[in-house]
Design a protein around this motif. Structure first.
Motif, short mmCIF file in Angstrom:
data_model
loop_
_atom_site.label_atom_id
_atom_site.label_comp_id
_atom_site.label_asym_id
_atom_site.label_seq_id
_atom_site.Cartn_x
_atom_site.Cartn_y
_atom_site.Cartn_z
N SER A 17 0.90 -0.91 0.00
CA SER A 17 -0.12 0.36 -0.43
C SER A 17 0.48 1.29 -0.13
O SER A 17 1.53 1.19 0.47
CB SER A 17 -0.93 -0.16 1.11
OG SER A 17 -1.71 -1.19 1.32
N THR A 19 0.45 5.98 0.21
CA THR A 19 -0.31 6.63 -0.33
C THR A 19 -0.22 8.55 -0.07
O THR A 19 0.70 9.02 0.05
CB THR A 19 -1.62 6.92 1.37
OG1 THR A 19 -1.84 6.19 2.38
CG2 THR A 19 -2.52 8.22 1.28
N TYR A 59 -13.50 5.80 -10.24
CA TYR A 59 -12.59 5.21 -9.89
C TYR A 59 -12.58 4.62 -11.64
O TYR A 59 -13.46 4.57 -12.92
CB TYR A 59 -11.86 4.65 -9.53
CG TYR A 59 -12.52 4.95 -7.98
CD1 TYR A 59 -13.38 4.99 -7.40
CD2 TYR A 59 -12.03 5.66 -7.51
CE1 TYR A 59 -13.29 5.64 -5.87
CE2 TYR A 59 -10.93 5.83 -6.08
CZ TYR A 59 -12.60 6.34 -5.99
OH TYR A 59 -12.72 6.92 -4.25
N VAL A 63 -8.63 0.63 -10.94
CA VAL A 63 -8.25 0.62 -9.34
C VAL A 63 -9.55 0.44 -8.86
O VAL A 63 -9.26 1.04 -7.51
CB VAL A 63 -7.52 1.92 -10.23
CG1 VAL A 63 -6.29 2.33 -10.71
CG2 VAL A 63 -8.24 3.35 -9.85
N PHE A 67 -8.09 1.48 -5.47
CA PHE A 67 -7.73 3.00 -4.90
C PHE A 67 -8.72 3.47 -4.31
O PHE A 67 -9.90 3.48 -4.96
CB PHE A 67 -7.37 3.90 -6.31
CG PHE A 67 -6.04 3.04 -6.11
CD1 PHE A 67 -5.29 1.57 -6.07
CD2 PHE A 67 -4.85 3.70 -7.54
CE1 PHE A 67 -4.01 1.57 -6.37
CE2 PHE A 67 -4.30 3.08 -8.68
CZ PHE A 67 -3.82 2.13 -7.64
N LEU A 80 -4.64 10.13 -2.59
CA LEU A 80 -4.75 9.17 -2.91
C LEU A 80 -4.55 7.60 -2.03
O LEU A 80 -3.06 7.27 -2.11
CB LEU A 80 -4.65 8.53 -4.67
CG LEU A 80 -4.57 7.10 -5.64
CD1 LEU A 80 -6.47 7.36 -5.72
CD2 LEU A 80 -3.95 7.71 -6.88
N GLN A 81 -5.39 7.17 -1.70
CA GLN A 81 -4.79 5.80 -1.43
C GLN A 81 -5.07 4.37 -1.44
O GLN A 81 -5.84 4.54 -1.88
CB GLN A 81 -5.81 5.57 0.52
CG GLN A 81 -5.38 3.65 0.80
CD GLN A 81 -5.12 4.20 1.53
OE1 GLN A 81 -4.29 4.87 2.50
NE2 GLN A 81 -3.64 2.74 2.39
N MET A 82 -3.61 4.01 -2.01
CA MET A 82 -3.46 2.45 -3.07
C MET A 82 -3.32 1.77 -2.65
O MET A 82 -1.79 1.29 -1.62
CB MET A 82 -2.04 2.90 -4.12
CG MET A 82 -2.54 4.61 -4.31
SD MET A 82 -1.22 4.25 -5.76
CE MET A 82 -0.05 5.12 -4.58
N ASP A 89 0.54 -0.92 -12.07
CA ASP A 89 0.48 0.32 -11.45
C ASP A 89 1.88 1.43 -11.43
O ASP A 89 1.52 2.42 -10.65
CB ASP A 89 0.04 0.76 -10.04
CG ASP A 89 -1.77 -0.60 -9.56
OD1 ASP A 89 -1.26 -1.27 -8.82
OD2 ASP A 89 -2.57 -0.27 -10.74
#
Length: 125
Positions: A17, A19, A59, A63, A67, A80-82, A89
């Motif tokens: 993860s 961000t 979105y 994603v 996301f 943007l929290q991934m 990506d």
């Protein structure tokens, strides 16, 4: 006019993860729709996620479910929290701000001339 500065990129393993954050220098941040784009080497820039001033989000299919875009109008930032990152990506991620989008608009997003410098995200083991 607004200036945008992205941060938070880096190297992360698949499944990890990250961000990203975009800080906007404007006193009227709350009127802007915000968007995250990305551009991988040799590919066109593509839209990742958008959020209107009213909080409506959209979105890219690639994603969805991984996301999350959010905004903090008090801090003039969009994040943007991934999660569940994949090698595909990997890209430079850019922030865009558009003041001409209705508060609860849910249609396609058209970028403005306001871009940040980008932040690199690399997903690799």
């Amino acid at each position: 006019q607004v200036q945008l500065v992205e941060s938070g990129g880096g190297l992360v393993q698949p499944g990890g993860s990250l961000t990203l954050s975009c800080a906007a220098s404007t006193s009227t941040f709350d009127i802007y729709a915000m968007a995250w784009y990305r551009q991988a080497p040799g590919k066109q820039r593509e839209l990742v996620a958008t959020i209107t001033s009213g909080g409506v989000t959209r979105y890219a299919d690639s994603v969805k479910g991984r996301f999350t875009i959010s905004r903090d109008n008090a801090k003039n930032t969009v994040a943007l929290q991934m999660n569940g990152l994949k090698p595909e990506d990997t890209a430079v991620y850019y922030c865009n701000a558009n003041p001409g989008v209705s508060r609860y608009y849910s249609g396609p997003y058209y970028p403005s001339q306001y871009w940040g410098q980008g932040t690199q995200v690399t997903v690799s083991s």
